[in-house]
Design a protein around this motif. Structure first.
Motif, PDB file in Angstrom:
ATOM      1  N   SER A   1       0.830  -1.204   0.000  1.00  0.00           N
ATOM      2  CA  SER A   1       0.000   0.000   0.000  1.00  0.00           C
ATOM      3  C   SER A   1       0.866   1.256   0.000  1.00  0.00           C
ATOM      4  O   SER A   1       0.621   2.203  -0.748  1.00  0.00           O
ATOM      5  CB  SER A   1      -0.907  -0.028   1.230  1.00  0.00           C
ATOM      6  OG  SER A   1      -1.618   1.174   1.330  1.00  0.00           O
ATOM      7  N   LYS A   2       1.899   1.249   0.816  1.00  0.00           N
ATOM      8  CA  LYS A   2       2.791   2.404   0.911  1.00  0.00           C
ATOM      9  C   LYS A   2       3.558   2.609  -0.397  1.00  0.00           C
ATOM     10  O   LYS A   2       3.724   3.725  -0.873  1.00  0.00           O
ATOM     11  CB  LYS A   2       3.777   2.171   2.068  1.00  0.00           C
ATOM     12  CG  LYS A   2       4.416   3.430   2.582  1.00  0.00           C
ATOM     13  CD  LYS A   2       5.135   3.174   3.912  1.00  0.00           C
ATOM     14  CE  LYS A   2       6.098   4.323   4.174  1.00  0.00           C
ATOM     15  NZ  LYS A   2       7.414   3.890   4.615  1.00  0.00           N
ATOM     16  N   GLY A   3       3.996   1.505  -0.987  1.00  0.00           N
ATOM     17  CA  GLY A   3       4.822   1.602  -2.189  1.00  0.00           C
ATOM     18  C   GLY A   3       4.034   1.952  -3.432  1.00  0.00           C
ATOM     19  O   GLY A   3       4.506   2.695  -4.299  1.00  0.00           O
ATOM     20  N   VAL A   4       2.846   1.411  -3.562  1.00  0.00           N
ATOM     21  CA  VAL A   4       2.105   1.522  -4.822  1.00  0.00           C
ATOM     22  C   VAL A   4       0.919   2.477  -4.701  1.00  0.00           C
ATOM     23  O   VAL A   4       0.444   3.008  -5.706  1.00  0.00           O
ATOM     24  CB  VAL A   4       1.610   0.107  -5.255  1.00  0.00           C
ATOM     25  CG1 VAL A   4       0.861   0.152  -6.560  1.00  0.00           C
ATOM     26  CG2 VAL A   4       2.788  -0.856  -5.350  1.00  0.00           C
ATOM     27  N   GLY A   5       0.438   2.689  -3.455  1.00  0.00           N
ATOM     28  CA  GLY A   5      -0.695   3.585  -3.262  1.00  0.00           C
ATOM     29  C   GLY A   5      -2.043   2.884  -3.207  1.00  0.00           C
ATOM     30  O   GLY A   5      -3.076   3.541  -3.091  1.00  0.00           O
ATOM     31  N   SER A   6      -2.039   1.550  -3.286  1.00  0.00           N
ATOM     32  CA  SER A   6      -3.303   0.812  -3.221  1.00  0.00           C
ATOM     33  C   SER A   6      -3.899   0.925  -1.813  1.00  0.00           C
ATOM     34  O   SER A   6      -3.172   0.881  -0.826  1.00  0.00           O
ATOM     35  CB  SER A   6      -3.070  -0.664  -3.541  1.00  0.00           C
ATOM     36  OG  SER A   6      -2.258  -0.811  -4.680  1.00  0.00           O
ATOM     37  N   GLU A   7      -5.205   1.065  -1.744  1.00  0.00           N
ATOM     38  CA  GLU A   7      -5.869   1.197  -0.452  1.00  0.00           C
ATOM     39  C   GLU A   7      -5.794  -0.124   0.318  1.00  0.00           C
ATOM     40  O   GLU A   7      -5.871  -1.197  -0.289  1.00  0.00           O
ATOM     41  CB  GLU A   7      -7.333   1.579  -0.676  1.00  0.00           C
ATOM     42  CG  GLU A   7      -7.963   2.218   0.543  1.00  0.00           C
ATOM     43  CD  GLU A   7      -9.195   3.024   0.183  1.00  0.00           C
ATOM     44  OE1 GLU A   7     -10.153   2.943   0.948  1.00  0.00           O
ATOM     45  OE2 GLU A   7      -9.201   3.710  -0.865  1.00  0.00           O
ATOM     46  N   ILE A   8      -5.678  -0.036   1.637  1.00  0.00           N
ATOM     47  CA  ILE A   8      -5.515  -1.258   2.423  1.00  0.00           C
ATOM     48  C   ILE A   8      -6.863  -1.657   3.027  1.00  0.00           C
ATOM     49  O   ILE A   8      -7.605  -0.816   3.514  1.00  0.00           O
ATOM     50  CB  ILE A   8      -4.413  -1.052   3.487  1.00  0.00           C
ATOM     51  CG1 ILE A   8      -3.977  -2.364   4.069  1.00  0.00           C
ATOM     52  CG2 ILE A   8      -4.811  -0.105   4.566  1.00  0.00           C
ATOM     53  CD1 ILE A   8      -2.603  -2.279   4.702  1.00  0.00           C
ATOM     54  N   ILE A   9      -7.184  -2.933   2.941  1.00  0.00           N
ATOM     55  CA  ILE A   9      -8.414  -3.471   3.533  1.00  0.00           C
ATOM     56  C   ILE A   9      -7.984  -4.604   4.463  1.00  0.00           C
ATOM     57  O   ILE A   9      -7.399  -5.591   4.008  1.00  0.00           O
ATOM     58  CB  ILE A   9      -9.367  -4.021   2.456  1.00  0.00           C
ATOM     59  CG1 ILE A   9      -9.758  -2.906   1.472  1.00  0.00           C
ATOM     60  CG2 ILE A   9     -10.612  -4.642   3.101  1.00  0.00           C
ATOM     61  CD1 ILE A   9     -10.570  -3.392   0.271  1.00  0.00           C
ATOM     62  N   THR A  10      -8.217  -4.432   5.759  1.00  0.00           N
ATOM     63  CA  THR A  10      -7.754  -5.428   6.736  1.00  0.00           C
ATOM     64  C   THR A  10      -8.931  -5.981   7.533  1.00  0.00           C
ATOM     65  O   THR A  10      -9.744  -5.208   8.029  1.00  0.00           O
ATOM     66  CB  THR A  10      -6.743  -4.785   7.711  1.00  0.00           C
ATOM     67  OG1 THR A  10      -5.689  -4.191   6.947  1.00  0.00           O
ATOM     68  CG2 THR A  10      -6.146  -5.822   8.640  1.00  0.00           C
TER      69      THR A  10
END
Ligand SMILES: [Zn+2]
Length: 246
Positions: free
Chosen positions: A181-190
């Protein structure tokens, strides 16, 4: 599970997950027209006419799996996986990377989500479903970490670029997702517990069995390759590998 050494492609070994899933990828023009027909890509497409091939590059370090095509109509990650394989042929890696670019060649050929009407990302807990056979390979090969790569359309679930992970029972899943998420910008879903929302996702079944796993999604219409989606999926795969020190 025995792997064959490929004489024509340096450092690459291959085996098959299943022979029930064979398909002619070239019949799906929406993906075939976007494939760079290198000798290795041609070899991979040919191998898909026998079943679901699995490739291996490297012999040391952690064992990682890059998986795509669990949903046959999600084309960007399948293209990205093929590109990654082409780029890593002959590479001297500090980890062992397994690749399943086309989990279900038959589904990709038909440009459809399911395999014999089964949603493979809801069936990997069901013994001897095609996705369960992938889980069996993961366990037999003692793969340490799994990245499962998908695409999602607007108005579907989740409908945006994202990385799924779960805190329990395998918290490293979250660390991998945070890195991507940090590297690519994808939103995180946990999620708190793997598999609590629905059963049978490859990621969840791996996490429940103690193998840290994430599911990565890029935004693209189903059955085609949306603008920039192949590149995004490729970035997610590279970021997954970078987490392990590539
Ligand atoms: Zn999917």
């Amino acid at each position: 599970m025995d792997f064959d050494i490929l004489d024509d492609f340096e450092n690459v070994e291959m085996s098959y997950v299943s022979f029930l899933s064979k398909g002619y990828i070239a019949r799906n023009r929406n993906i075939f027209e976007k494939i760079k027909l290198t000798p290795f890509s041609k070899f991979i497409l040919k191998s898909c006419t026998y079943g679901t091939p699995i490739f291996k590059i490297g012999t040391s370090g952690k064992k990682l799996l890059i998986l795509s095509g669990i949903h046959g109509n999600e084309l960007p990650p399948q293209l990205a996986n093929l590109e990654l394989l082409n780029q890593l042929v002959g590479a001297d890696l500090n980890n062992t990377v397994y690749f399943i670019p086309f989990a279900s060649p038959k589904s990709t050929m038909n440009n459809e989500r399911t395999f014999n009407e089964v949603d493979l990302n809801r069936a990997s807990h069901i013994y001897n479903s095609l996705s369960n056979m992938i889980i069996q390979c993961i366990e037999e090969l003692k793969i340490d970490f799994v990245g499962d790569f998908h695409s999602t359309a607007y108005n579907s679930n989740p409908g945006f670029e994202s990385v799924f992970s779960s805190k329990n029972p395998t918290p490293e899943s979250v660390l991998i997702a945070q890195y991507i998420s940090k590297g690519v910008g994808s939103e995180i879903i946990t999620y708190d517990v793997a598999g609590s929302q629905y059963k049978g996702a490859v990621e969840d079944v791996c996490n429940l069995r103690g193998i840290p796993s994430v599911t990565c999604e890029v935004l693209s219409p189903f059955a085609s390759v949306g603008k920039g989606s192949f590149e995004k999926s490729f970035e997610q795969m590279k970021s997954f590998l970078e987490y392990f020190g590539f």
